[in-house]
Enzyme design. Structure first.
Site, PDB file in Angstrom:
ATOM      1  N   GLU A 133       7.146 -26.791 -27.597  1.00 57.92           N
ATOM      2  CA  GLU A 133       8.343 -26.535 -26.309  1.00 57.92           C
ATOM      3  C   GLU A 133       9.610 -26.672 -26.723  1.00 57.92           C
ATOM      4  O   GLU A 133      10.413 -25.975 -26.428  1.00 57.92           O
ATOM      5  CB  GLU A 133       7.746 -27.582 -25.263  1.00 57.92           C
ATOM      6  CG  GLU A 133       6.403 -27.729 -24.578  1.00 57.92           C
ATOM      7  CD  GLU A 133       6.269 -26.520 -23.634  1.00 57.92           C
ATOM      8  OE1 GLU A 133       6.166 -25.471 -24.335  1.00 57.92           O
ATOM      9  OE2 GLU A 133       6.026 -26.808 -22.546  1.00 57.92           O
ATOM     10  N   THR A 186      12.453 -20.196 -19.550  1.00 56.18           N
ATOM     11  CA  THR A 186      12.671 -21.662 -19.398  1.00 56.18           C
ATOM     12  C   THR A 186      14.071 -21.990 -19.868  1.00 56.18           C
ATOM     13  O   THR A 186      15.031 -22.809 -19.149  1.00 56.18           O
ATOM     14  CB  THR A 186      11.766 -22.628 -20.100  1.00 56.18           C
ATOM     15  OG1 THR A 186      10.442 -22.187 -19.855  1.00 56.18           O
ATOM     16  CG2 THR A 186      11.919 -23.857 -19.809  1.00 56.18           C
TER      17      THR A 186
END
Length: 311
Positions: A133, A186
């Site tokens: 991530e 994101t």
């Protein structure tokens, strides 16, 4: 066991009031991965189907997460003499807001850990998946990888040290997710957020997080619905998503307990009690985007209490 095939589920993160700390696992939406032992040391991404993503290990979220796991295993058990080849079959679109990068990162560490006869507990794998991530968006958040690995709902109580609590889903809780066919990275969605919030907004947010957790534990669907309110992030991010206000209003008018942005968007989720209501919401959401002439995908799913599944 020399080879493993796994289902890597999609996830909904934030859940309105729980930015970076709350997430849930979906049941019928996700990627597949095949991981094989190799006589050649190292981690290799040998195939990616369904997405244009880098095969280079250090540039792929699955590769980075796997490397972090291998480093920890060798520190714990000593040198590993084998390697691993990873095939990724993507069904979750990158930038869709339902945990595409998390599915790959979590799947890699889950599969390799299983092939190594589980030197780490499942909950301990979250810290390695978080490194994927970090590569994807610059922030090592756990609100997608934790539910992908553990299933159900997860609460990240703390990041330092990492402390994750799994919460079983109420038995009749369903999620409907609509994904307008645009990509919202994101990293871009995080860049618009304010670094400071008012005390008034923070107090309201704390109350909603507490209410949502209480509602899940007591299976109080009305309390869950009242708590699905985001005072801080949604007002800023929602302007990036076509038709967001109308989609949310439509979901609520058709019986949703609550609705909000899935992860960083552009997907929009709604939670509801019962499959029939979830399907009704899906039909109503679809009608909005069809009227706007905007391509979309829609998913209806029970909450997956298992997480990763060996196929």
């Amino acid at each position: 066991m020399n080879e493993i095939k796994i289902f890597c589920p999609a996830t909904i993160a934030n859940l309105s009031c729980g930015f970076d700390v709350l997430g849930l696992c979906l049941d019928n939406v996700g990627d597949e991965m095949i991981i094989k032992k190799s006589t050649t040391k190292g981690i290799r991404i040998t195939k990616i189907v369904g997405a244009d993503l880098p095969l280079e290990t250090e540039q792929n979220v699955a590769g980075v997460a796997a490397l972090a796991l291998i480093e920890a295993v060798e520190a714990k058990l000593g040198p590993i003499t084998i390697g691993f080849d990873i095939e990724i079959y993507k069904n979750i679109k990158a930038g869709s807001g339902i945990g595409s990068s998390a599915a790959s990162a979590a799947g890699a560490v889950f599969g390799i850990n299983a092939l190594l006869e589980s030197p780490f507990e499942i909950k301990d794998l979250v810290q390695f998946a978080m490194q994927g991530e970090k590569l994807a968006c610059g922030n090592a958040h756990a609100d997608n990888v934790a539910p992908a690995l553990l299933g159900g709902f997860t609460l990240v109580r703390s990041y330092t040290p990492l402390d994750i609590i799994k919460i079983e889903s109420p038995s009749e809780l369903y999620a409907t997710v609509v994904h307008p066919q645009i990509e919202l990275k994101t990293s871009d969605a995080r860049s618009v957020l304010k670094q400071n919030v008012s005390l008034k907004s923070a107090i309201m947010q704390w109350g909603n997080v507490g209410g949502l957790i209480a509602g899940l534990y007591t299976q109080d669907y009305d309390l869950i619905g009242r708590s699905l309110h985001d005072e801080i992030v949604e007002p800023i991010r929602s302007v990036l998503i076509p038709g967001f206000d109308l989609i949310k209003q439509t979901a609520l008018e058709n019986g949703a307990l609550g609705s909000g942005i899935s992860g960083s968007g552009p997907s929009i989720f709604a939670l509801s009690k019962g499959a029939a209501t979830a399907q009704k919401i899906a039909k109503a959401m679809s009608a909005v985007y069809e009227e706007m002439n905007l391509p979309y995908e829609i998913h209806v799913s029970k909450v997956n209490d298992q997480g990763m599944k060996i196929i």
